[in-house]
Motif scaffolding. Structure first.
Motif, PDB file in Angstrom:
ATOM      1  N   TYR A 224      45.551  17.793  28.628  1.00  0.00           N
ATOM      2  CA  TYR A 224      44.789  17.406  29.824  1.00  0.00           C
ATOM      3  C   TYR A 224      45.738  16.534  30.631  1.00  0.00           C
ATOM      4  O   TYR A 224      45.939  15.370  30.321  1.00  0.00           O
ATOM      5  CB  TYR A 224      43.530  16.653  29.400  1.00  0.00           C
ATOM      6  N   THR A 225      46.374  17.099  31.625  1.00  0.00           N
ATOM      7  CA  THR A 225      47.549  16.493  32.245  1.00  0.00           C
ATOM      8  C   THR A 225      47.286  15.327  33.193  1.00  0.00           C
ATOM      9  O   THR A 225      48.230  14.698  33.651  1.00  0.00           O
ATOM     10  CB  THR A 225      48.386  17.554  32.976  1.00  0.00           C
ATOM     11  N   ASP A 226      46.039  15.021  33.479  1.00  0.00           N
ATOM     12  CA  ASP A 226      45.727  13.849  34.294  1.00  0.00           C
ATOM     13  C   ASP A 226      44.596  13.085  33.616  1.00  0.00           C
ATOM     14  O   ASP A 226      43.430  13.273  33.939  1.00  0.00           O
ATOM     15  CB  ASP A 226      45.335  14.263  35.711  1.00  0.00           C
ATOM     16  N   PRO A 227      44.939  12.220  32.639  1.00  0.00           N
ATOM     17  CA  PRO A 227      43.910  11.511  31.883  1.00  0.00           C
ATOM     18  C   PRO A 227      43.000  10.639  32.742  1.00  0.00           C
ATOM     19  O   PRO A 227      41.918  10.264  32.310  1.00  0.00           O
ATOM     20  CB  PRO A 227      44.699  10.658  30.896  1.00  0.00           C
ATOM     21  N   SER A 228      43.414  10.338  33.965  1.00  0.00           N
ATOM     22  CA  SER A 228      42.557   9.538  34.841  1.00  0.00           C
ATOM     23  C   SER A 228      41.513  10.400  35.555  1.00  0.00           C
ATOM     24  O   SER A 228      40.586   9.877  36.167  1.00  0.00           O
ATOM     25  CB  SER A 228      43.407   8.787  35.871  1.00  0.00           C
ATOM     26  N   ALA A 229      41.653  11.725  35.471  1.00  0.00           N
ATOM     27  CA  ALA A 229      40.699  12.634  36.124  1.00  0.00           C
ATOM     28  C   ALA A 229      39.362  12.572  35.401  1.00  0.00           C
ATOM     29  O   ALA A 229      39.296  12.701  34.186  1.00  0.00           O
ATOM     30  CB  ALA A 229      41.236  14.059  36.124  1.00  0.00           C
ATOM     31  N   LYS A 230      38.328  12.370  36.144  1.00  0.00           N
ATOM     32  CA  LYS A 230      36.983  12.294  35.580  1.00  0.00           C
ATOM     33  C   LYS A 230      36.224  13.575  35.903  1.00  0.00           C
ATOM     34  O   LYS A 230      36.394  14.155  36.959  1.00  0.00           O
ATOM     35  CB  LYS A 230      36.221  11.077  36.128  1.00  0.00           C
ATOM     36  N   GLU A 231      35.394  13.987  34.992  1.00  0.00           N
ATOM     37  CA  GLU A 231      34.569  15.195  35.064  1.00  0.00           C
ATOM     38  C   GLU A 231      35.373  16.477  34.959  1.00  0.00           C
ATOM     39  O   GLU A 231      35.159  17.266  34.075  1.00  0.00           O
ATOM     40  CB  GLU A 231      33.667  15.190  36.294  1.00  0.00           C
ATOM     41  N   TRP A 232      36.318  16.717  35.869  1.00  0.00           N
ATOM     42  CA  TRP A 232      37.148  17.925  35.852  1.00  0.00           C
ATOM     43  C   TRP A 232      38.595  17.533  36.099  1.00  0.00           C
ATOM     44  O   TRP A 232      38.873  16.698  36.953  1.00  0.00           O
ATOM     45  CB  TRP A 232      36.696  18.923  36.921  1.00  0.00           C
ATOM     46  N   GLY A 233      39.523  18.159  35.347  1.00  0.00           N
ATOM     47  CA  GLY A 233      40.935  17.839  35.527  1.00  0.00           C
ATOM     48  C   GLY A 233      41.825  18.997  35.120  1.00  0.00           C
ATOM     49  O   GLY A 233      41.366  19.983  34.539  1.00  0.00           O
ATOM     50  N   PRO A 234      43.115  18.883  35.405  1.00  0.00           N
ATOM     51  CA  PRO A 234      44.062  19.952  35.103  1.00  0.00           C
ATOM     52  C   PRO A 234      44.429  19.992  33.622  1.00  0.00           C
ATOM     53  O   PRO A 234      44.434  18.977  32.937  1.00  0.00           O
ATOM     54  CB  PRO A 234      45.276  19.581  35.956  1.00  0.00           C
ATOM     55  N   CYS A 235      44.754  21.185  33.159  1.00  0.00           N
ATOM     56  CA  CYS A 235      45.163  21.400  31.775  1.00  0.00           C
ATOM     57  C   CYS A 235      46.407  22.280  31.770  1.00  0.00           C
ATOM     58  O   CYS A 235      46.460  23.284  32.480  1.00  0.00           O
ATOM     59  CB  CYS A 235      44.044  22.075  30.990  1.00  0.00           C
ATOM     60  N   ALA A 236      47.396  21.907  30.958  1.00  0.00           N
ATOM     61  CA  ALA A 236      48.637  22.664  30.886  1.00  0.00           C
ATOM     62  C   ALA A 236      48.425  24.076  30.349  1.00  0.00           C
ATOM     63  O   ALA A 236      49.204  24.975  30.653  1.00  0.00           O
ATOM     64  CB  ALA A 236      49.647  21.923  30.010  1.00  0.00           C
ATOM     65  N   VAL A 237      47.383  24.278  29.595  1.00  0.00           N
ATOM     66  CA  VAL A 237      47.121  25.600  29.014  1.00  0.00           C
ATOM     67  C   VAL A 237      46.500  26.550  30.033  1.00  0.00           C
ATOM     68  O   VAL A 237      46.678  27.760  29.942  1.00  0.00           O
ATOM     69  CB  VAL A 237      46.203  25.459  27.771  1.00  0.00           C
ATOM     70  N   PHE A 238      45.782  25.998  31.000  1.00  0.00           N
ATOM     71  CA  PHE A 238      45.096  26.803  32.019  1.00  0.00           C
ATOM     72  C   PHE A 238      45.588  26.406  33.417  1.00  0.00           C
ATOM     73  O   PHE A 238      44.855  25.798  34.194  1.00  0.00           O
ATOM     74  CB  PHE A 238      43.578  26.618  31.926  1.00  0.00           C
ATOM     75  N   PRO A 239      46.834  26.719  33.758  1.00  0.00           N
ATOM     76  CA  PRO A 239      47.372  26.308  35.059  1.00  0.00           C
ATOM     77  C   PRO A 239      46.579  26.907  36.219  1.00  0.00           C
ATOM     78  O   PRO A 239      46.133  28.043  36.156  1.00  0.00           O
ATOM     79  CB  PRO A 239      48.812  26.830  35.035  1.00  0.00           C
ATOM     80  N   GLY A 240      46.410  26.084  37.248  1.00  0.00           N
ATOM     81  CA  GLY A 240      45.702  26.543  38.438  1.00  0.00           C
ATOM     82  C   GLY A 240      44.191  26.474  38.320  1.00  0.00           C
ATOM     83  O   GLY A 240      43.471  26.866  39.232  1.00  0.00           O
ATOM     84  N   LYS A 241      43.695  25.939  37.199  1.00  0.00           N
ATOM     85  CA  LYS A 241      42.248  25.793  36.987  1.00  0.00           C
ATOM     86  C   LYS A 241      41.966  24.375  36.513  1.00  0.00           C
ATOM     87  O   LYS A 241      42.834  23.706  35.958  1.00  0.00           O
ATOM     88  CB  LYS A 241      41.746  26.756  35.895  1.00  0.00           C
ATOM     89  N   LEU A 242      40.757  23.925  36.733  1.00  0.00           N
ATOM     90  CA  LEU A 242      40.322  22.636  36.221  1.00  0.00           C
ATOM     91  C   LEU A 242      39.405  22.869  35.032  1.00  0.00           C
ATOM     92  O   LEU A 242      38.587  23.790  35.039  1.00  0.00           O
ATOM     93  CB  LEU A 242      39.581  21.851  37.301  1.00  0.00           C
ATOM     94  N   VAL A 243      39.549  22.028  34.020  1.00  0.00           N
ATOM     95  CA  VAL A 243      38.681  22.100  32.852  1.00  0.00           C
ATOM     96  C   VAL A 243      37.791  20.867  32.828  1.00  0.00           C
ATOM     97  O   VAL A 243      38.125  19.831  33.409  1.00  0.00           O
ATOM     98  CB  VAL A 243      39.491  22.206  31.542  1.00  0.00           C
ATOM     99  N   ALA A 244      36.671  20.979  32.148  1.00  0.00           N
ATOM    100  CA  ALA A 244      35.749  19.855  32.045  1.00  0.00           C
ATOM    101  C   ALA A 244      36.339  18.779  31.146  1.00  0.00           C
ATOM    102  O   ALA A 244      36.872  19.083  30.077  1.00  0.00           O
ATOM    103  CB  ALA A 244      34.413  20.328  31.488  1.00  0.00           C
ATOM    104  N   GLU A 245      36.262  17.534  31.585  1.00  0.00           N
ATOM    105  CA  GLU A 245      36.763  16.424  30.781  1.00  0.00           C
ATOM    106  C   GLU A 245      36.098  16.427  29.397  1.00  0.00           C
ATOM    107  O   GLU A 245      36.724  16.124  28.392  1.00  0.00           O
ATOM    108  CB  GLU A 245      36.492  15.098  31.490  1.00  0.00           C
TER     109      GLU A 245
END
Length: 110
Positions: free
Chosen positions: A78-99
């Motif tokens: 989860y590449t932006d630990p400060s992201a709340k609710e939804w944030g980027p993930c290195a495994v799913f580039p170009g998409k946001l995953v739920a925190e």
């Protein structure tokens, strides 16, 4: 195929995914919230999400690898630990995953 062969294959798949994604983990640290605003949320029914058993709500996960307390927000990928609710993930580039989500690529944040 023997059960040990399947376990070995699964281990190698996860290791490969983790090793490939680990160098990318730091790239998202500089991503700003405004840059994330335009990214779509990962669809649980998408091919890539199903491949890694991704779910938006980790508390609803029924998978043998899941351990209580694991979620995207405390995963190294989860590449932006400060992201709340939804944030980027290195495994799913170009998409946001739920925190609060989870997938089998989970790597605990050190």
């Amino acid at each position: 195929m023997k059960d040990t062969d399947l376990q070995r294959r699964r281990f190698l798949q996860l290791t490969t995914t983790g090793l490939a994604a680990a160098p990318l983990a730091g790239l998202g640290m500089t991503t700003t919230a405004s840059a994330q605003d335009g990214l779509p949320h990962l669809d649980e029914d998408s091919k890539e999400a199903r491949a890694l058993n991704y779910r938006h709500d980790a508390t609803q996960v029924d998978h043998p690898e899941y351990q209580e307390g694991q979620n995207c927000g405390n995963c190294l990928l989860y590449t932006d630990p400060s992201a709340k609710e939804w944030g980027p993930c290195a495994v799913f580039p170009g998409k946001l995953v739920a925190e609060g989500g989870w997938c089998t690529a989970y790597v605990p944040r050190g």
